[in-house]
Design an enzyme around this catalytic site. Structure first.
Site, PDB file in Angstrom:
ATOM      1  N   ASN A  10       0.863  -1.177   0.000  1.00  0.00           N
ATOM      2  CA  ASN A  10       0.000   0.000   0.000  1.00  0.00           C
ATOM      3  C   ASN A  10       0.900   1.228   0.000  1.00  0.00           C
ATOM      4  O   ASN A  10       1.533   1.526   1.009  1.00  0.00           O
ATOM      5  CB  ASN A  10      -0.899  -0.024   1.241  1.00  0.00           C
ATOM      6  CG  ASN A  10      -1.773   1.210   1.343  1.00  0.00           C
ATOM      7  OD1 ASN A  10      -1.843   2.012   0.411  1.00  0.00           O
ATOM      8  ND2 ASN A  10      -2.454   1.364   2.474  1.00  0.00           N
ATOM      9  N   LYS A  12       0.049   4.198  -0.090  1.00  0.00           N
ATOM     10  CA  LYS A  12      -0.595   5.329   0.594  1.00  0.00           C
ATOM     11  C   LYS A  12      -0.438   6.594  -0.263  1.00  0.00           C
ATOM     12  O   LYS A  12      -0.582   6.506  -1.486  1.00  0.00           O
ATOM     13  CB  LYS A  12      -0.042   5.466   2.011  1.00  0.00           C
ATOM     14  CG  LYS A  12      -0.169   4.134   2.781  1.00  0.00           C
ATOM     15  CD  LYS A  12       0.041   4.219   4.249  1.00  0.00           C
ATOM     16  CE  LYS A  12      -0.140   2.827   4.866  1.00  0.00           C
ATOM     17  NZ  LYS A  12      -0.043   2.823   6.309  1.00  0.00           N
ATOM     18  N   HIS A  97      -9.629   0.778   5.349  1.00  0.00           N
ATOM     19  CA  HIS A  97      -8.312   0.968   5.966  1.00  0.00           C
ATOM     20  C   HIS A  97      -8.462   1.905   7.171  1.00  0.00           C
ATOM     21  O   HIS A  97      -9.243   2.855   7.140  1.00  0.00           O
ATOM     22  CB  HIS A  97      -7.333   1.552   4.943  1.00  0.00           C
ATOM     23  CG  HIS A  97      -5.918   1.509   5.419  1.00  0.00           C
ATOM     24  ND1 HIS A  97      -5.422   2.413   6.334  1.00  0.00           N
ATOM     25  CD2 HIS A  97      -4.901   0.659   5.140  1.00  0.00           C
ATOM     26  CE1 HIS A  97      -4.154   2.123   6.584  1.00  0.00           C
ATOM     27  NE2 HIS A  97      -3.816   1.058   5.872  1.00  0.00           N
ATOM     28  N   GLU A  99      -6.779   4.251   8.192  1.00  0.00           N
ATOM     29  CA  GLU A  99      -6.569   5.685   7.912  1.00  0.00           C
ATOM     30  C   GLU A  99      -7.822   6.305   7.298  1.00  0.00           C
ATOM     31  O   GLU A  99      -8.114   7.480   7.514  1.00  0.00           O
ATOM     32  CB  GLU A  99      -5.334   5.854   7.012  1.00  0.00           C
ATOM     33  CG  GLU A  99      -4.065   5.580   7.803  1.00  0.00           C
ATOM     34  CD  GLU A  99      -2.913   5.038   6.987  1.00  0.00           C
ATOM     35  OE1 GLU A  99      -2.912   5.163   5.748  1.00  0.00           O
ATOM     36  OE2 GLU A  99      -1.985   4.468   7.607  1.00  0.00           O
ATOM     37  N   GLU A 179      -5.366  -5.524  10.582  1.00  0.00           N
ATOM     38  CA  GLU A 179      -4.296  -4.550  10.817  1.00  0.00           C
ATOM     39  C   GLU A 179      -4.566  -3.838  12.134  1.00  0.00           C
ATOM     40  O   GLU A 179      -5.350  -2.868  12.176  1.00  0.00           O
ATOM     41  CB  GLU A 179      -4.277  -3.508   9.703  1.00  0.00           C
ATOM     42  CG  GLU A 179      -4.035  -4.083   8.335  1.00  0.00           C
ATOM     43  CD  GLU A 179      -3.487  -3.021   7.400  1.00  0.00           C
ATOM     44  OE1 GLU A 179      -2.381  -3.206   6.920  1.00  0.00           O
ATOM     45  OE2 GLU A 179      -4.158  -2.005   7.180  1.00  0.00           O
ATOM     46  N   GLY A 185       2.495   1.557  10.978  1.00  0.00           N
ATOM     47  CA  GLY A 185       3.471   2.641  10.875  1.00  0.00           C
ATOM     48  C   GLY A 185       4.200   2.966  12.162  1.00  0.00           C
ATOM     49  O   GLY A 185       4.856   3.998  12.257  1.00  0.00           O
ATOM     50  N   SER A 224       3.514  -2.772  10.421  1.00  0.00           N
ATOM     51  CA  SER A 224       4.949  -2.852  10.730  1.00  0.00           C
ATOM     52  C   SER A 224       5.570  -4.190  10.341  1.00  0.00           C
ATOM     53  O   SER A 224       6.438  -4.709  11.052  1.00  0.00           O
ATOM     54  CB  SER A 224       5.184  -2.536  12.218  1.00  0.00           C
ATOM     55  OG  SER A 224       4.836  -1.195  12.490  1.00  0.00           O
TER      56      SER A 224
HETATM   57  O1  LIG Z   1      -1.748  -0.641   4.486  1.00  0.00           O
HETATM   58  C1  LIG Z   1      -0.784  -0.941   5.139  1.00  0.00           C
HETATM   59  C2  LIG Z   1      -0.761  -0.802   6.567  1.00  0.00           C
HETATM   60  O2  LIG Z   1      -1.314   0.421   6.939  1.00  0.00           O
HETATM   61  C3  LIG Z   1       0.551  -1.115   7.211  1.00  0.00           C
HETATM   62  O3  LIG Z   1       1.409  -0.034   7.164  1.00  0.00           O
HETATM   63  P1  LIG Z   1       2.900  -0.183   7.728  1.00  0.00           P
HETATM   64  O4  LIG Z   1       3.530  -1.359   7.042  1.00  0.00           O
HETATM   65  O5  LIG Z   1       3.559   1.107   7.398  1.00  0.00           O
HETATM   66  O6  LIG Z   1       2.789  -0.413   9.205  1.00  0.00           O
END
Ligand SMILES: O=C[C@H](O)COP(=O)(O)O
Length: 259
Positions: A10, A12, A97, A99, A179, A185, A224
């Site tokens: 992703n 983002k 998601h 976010e 998640e 993150g 993470s």
């Molecule tokens: O979409 C992915 C997740 O939000 C995981 O993000 P991350 O690998 O930066 O923790």
């Protein structure tokens, strides 16, 4: 594990420049992967998606939207629909998601409507032309830190999943991405046992036939994930792959990532 592993990136709201997105795809040419053994799905920003779709597909990867609207076509400025994804031959979308939930106020009801639209688009595609992609939804759920600490993890995940259950007609087109919000993150990855226990509890809530031991709904862990910690996570029976967000450039010092 009988289900085919699936991993996703992703991106983002990164990178800033299309040239960097293209360069990232180009760099993967050197690496390669066995698409018979694993499905790889990449979710670029909406503006970049159309530009990197062909090269990604050339590498055997699929593209994924990071979001989709809950309405049909019409006066919905800033939105796009499952029908648009269908027409653009984008066969995957993320829905729910954390976010989107926390920063854009997306509710359980919103996610349910979005899932419904994707399922309808997928059904229509099957009727019209077999070559059109089905709309696979990567449905993201997960608890906040305070919810885990107060013992509400299963309750929260079940509530988020319960919202879409009445809308799903084809569970083959749903990937459940667990998640935990506290792991996204932050560098604080769930332990393999925590991820497994929670995904097992989520799977047990699926309709009959989609549960552990023969259940075909694929289940992701996200939050993470690193090249190191993924090795043990993937040994767990209810973890079929990962949704990975951070890139080497986007990681912050001290977030526990090594690559
Ligand atoms: O979409 C992915 C997740 O939000 C995981 O993000 P991350 O690998 O930066 O923790």
């Amino acid at each position: 594990m009988s289900r085919k592993p699936i991993v996703g990136g992703n991106w983002k709201c990164n990178p800033a420049k299309l040239a960097d997105a293209k360069a990232l795809v180009e760099a993967w040419k050197e690496k390669g992967f066995d698409k018979e053994k694993v499905d790889v799905v990449i979710a670029p920003t909406a503006l970049h998606l159309g530009h990197v779709k062909t090269p990604l597909e050339g590498l055997g990867m699929a593209v994924c939207a990071q979001n989709v609207g809950k309405n049909d076509m019409g006066a919905f400025t800033g939105e796009w629909t499952a029908a648009h994804l269908q027409d653009m031959e984008v066969g995957y979308t993320l829905i729910g998601h954390s976010e989107r939930r926390s920063k854009y106020g997306e509710t359980d009801e919103d996610t349910a409507l979005k899932v419904e639209k994707c399922q309808e688009a997928g059904l229509k595609a099957n009727l019209v032309e077999e070559t059109l992609p089905e709309q696979t939804v990567i449905f993201c759920i997960g608890e906040l830190l305070e919810e885990r600490e107060s013992g509400k993890t299963d309750e929260v995940n079940k509530r988020q999943l319960a919202a879409i259950i009445p809308k799903v007609k084809n569970w083959d087109l749903i990937v459940i991405a667990y998640e935990p919000v506290w792991a996204i993150g932050t560098g604080k990855v769930a332990t393999p046992d925590q991820a497994e226990e929670t995904q097992a509890a989520i799977r047990a809530y699926l309709p009959l036939g989609r549960r552990a031991g023969g259940g075909r709904a694929r289940a992701w862990y996200g939050g993470s994930v690193t090249p190191e910690n993924c090795k043990e996570l993937i040994t767990k029976p209810n973890i079929d792959g990962f949704l990975v967000g951070a890139t080497a450039k986007s990681r912050k010092p001290g977030d526990g990532r090594t690559d």
